[in-house]
Design a protein around this motif. Sequence first.
Motif, PDB file in Angstrom:
ATOM      1  N   ASP A 166      -0.610   4.859   3.273  1.00 25.60           N
ATOM      2  CA  ASP A 166      -0.788   6.238   3.736  1.00 25.60           C
ATOM      3  C   ASP A 166      -2.154   6.757   3.309  1.00 25.60           C
ATOM      4  O   ASP A 166      -2.923   6.049   2.645  1.00 25.60           O
ATOM      5  CB  ASP A 166       0.357   7.150   3.276  1.00 25.60           C
ATOM      6  N   ALA A 167      -2.466   7.988   3.699  1.00 22.64           N
ATOM      7  CA  ALA A 167      -3.785   8.561   3.432  1.00 22.64           C
ATOM      8  C   ALA A 167      -4.050   8.754   1.945  1.00 22.64           C
ATOM      9  O   ALA A 167      -5.201   8.871   1.525  1.00 22.64           O
ATOM     10  CB  ALA A 167      -3.940   9.897   4.167  1.00 22.64           C
ATOM     11  N   SER A 168      -2.991   8.781   1.128  1.00 16.33           N
ATOM     12  CA  SER A 168      -3.151   8.893  -0.327  1.00 16.33           C
ATOM     13  C   SER A 168      -3.342   7.533  -0.980  1.00 16.33           C
ATOM     14  O   SER A 168      -3.355   7.419  -2.207  1.00 16.33           O
ATOM     15  CB  SER A 168      -1.927   9.598  -0.932  1.00 16.33           C
ATOM     16  N   LEU A 169      -3.472   6.498  -0.151  1.00 17.07           N
ATOM     17  CA  LEU A 169      -3.712   5.124  -0.591  1.00 17.07           C
ATOM     18  C   LEU A 169      -2.503   4.515  -1.303  1.00 17.07           C
ATOM     19  O   LEU A 169      -2.652   3.597  -2.115  1.00 17.07           O
ATOM     20  CB  LEU A 169      -4.969   5.018  -1.465  1.00 17.07           C
ATOM     21  N   ASN A 170      -1.314   5.020  -1.011  1.00 18.73           N
ATOM     22  CA  ASN A 170      -0.102   4.372  -1.495  1.00 18.73           C
ATOM     23  C   ASN A 170       0.155   3.135  -0.639  1.00 18.73           C
ATOM     24  O   ASN A 170      -0.085   3.156   0.575  1.00 18.73           O
ATOM     25  CB  ASN A 170       1.094   5.327  -1.419  1.00 18.73           C
ATOM     26  N   ARG A 171       0.632   2.080  -1.273  1.00 22.36           N
ATOM     27  CA  ARG A 171       0.853   0.796  -0.606  1.00 22.36           C
ATOM     28  C   ARG A 171       2.330   0.433  -0.636  1.00 22.36           C
ATOM     29  O   ARG A 171       2.981   0.560  -1.671  1.00 22.36           O
ATOM     30  CB  ARG A 171       0.047  -0.296  -1.317  1.00 22.36           C
ATOM     31  N   LEU A 172       2.826  -0.037   0.515  1.00 23.35           N
ATOM     32  CA  LEU A 172       4.163  -0.625   0.579  1.00 23.35           C
ATOM     33  C   LEU A 172       3.987  -2.112   0.800  1.00 23.35           C
ATOM     34  O   LEU A 172       3.387  -2.531   1.794  1.00 23.35           O
ATOM     35  CB  LEU A 172       4.982  -0.001   1.717  1.00 23.35           C
ATOM     36  N   GLY A 173       4.457  -2.915  -0.149  1.00 22.20           N
ATOM     37  CA  GLY A 173       4.346  -4.359  -0.042  1.00 22.20           C
ATOM     38  C   GLY A 173       5.609  -4.980   0.519  1.00 22.20           C
ATOM     39  O   GLY A 173       6.467  -4.303   1.084  1.00 22.20           O
TER      40      GLY A 173
END
Length: 197
Positions: A131-138
């Motif tokens: 997302d735009a907050s640079l959270n990552r889903l692996g």
Amino acid sequence: MTDIISQKREMRRAMRAARLDHWQALPQAHRALIFGRPPRAILPLIESAEIVGLYHAVPGEVPTTRYAMHLLDIGKMIALPWTREHAGPLAFRLWTGSEETLEKGPWGPQPHMAMPQVVPDALFMPLVAFDASLNRLGQGGGHYDGWCAQHPATRRIGLGWTVQQAERVPTDDHDMPLDAVITEQQVLLPTNERVLP
């Protein structure tokens, strides 16, 4: 907690399908050409890195072969993920760029066990969503999360397709945001700045 787990599970299902559909729609020659070298906006994150971590892409993921060749050409050492078993902890071992120094691992090709184990200074990571907050889903195994928690000084850079951007990625307390995300259309940085690759 259970709600976040179910949200992540549903997002993984939807984003894996979107990622694969997007990848399959690209002409094969085009796939290989899109990610040729790290964009200029990323250089401050990797300039001082002696060892750069990459991954061996599976179908749907952003290819990293040209990144690897470029980084080797400019004098960087390359490391790829290595694990003994599916549930085992993640490590990184040096890779020379030659297929001869790879062996079959639980998740696909990985450096031969004889290659030195190292800690990358910067790490390009695959992702299922961001997302735009640079959270990552692996992928959900926690391999990268566990490794990054033990090596917080390593710069974390996600590689993904634009179709993988979500409005909001559900996060837990242990989830660590990325330092940047690169797509085929833009680079996302922590300041919410978006620049062309």
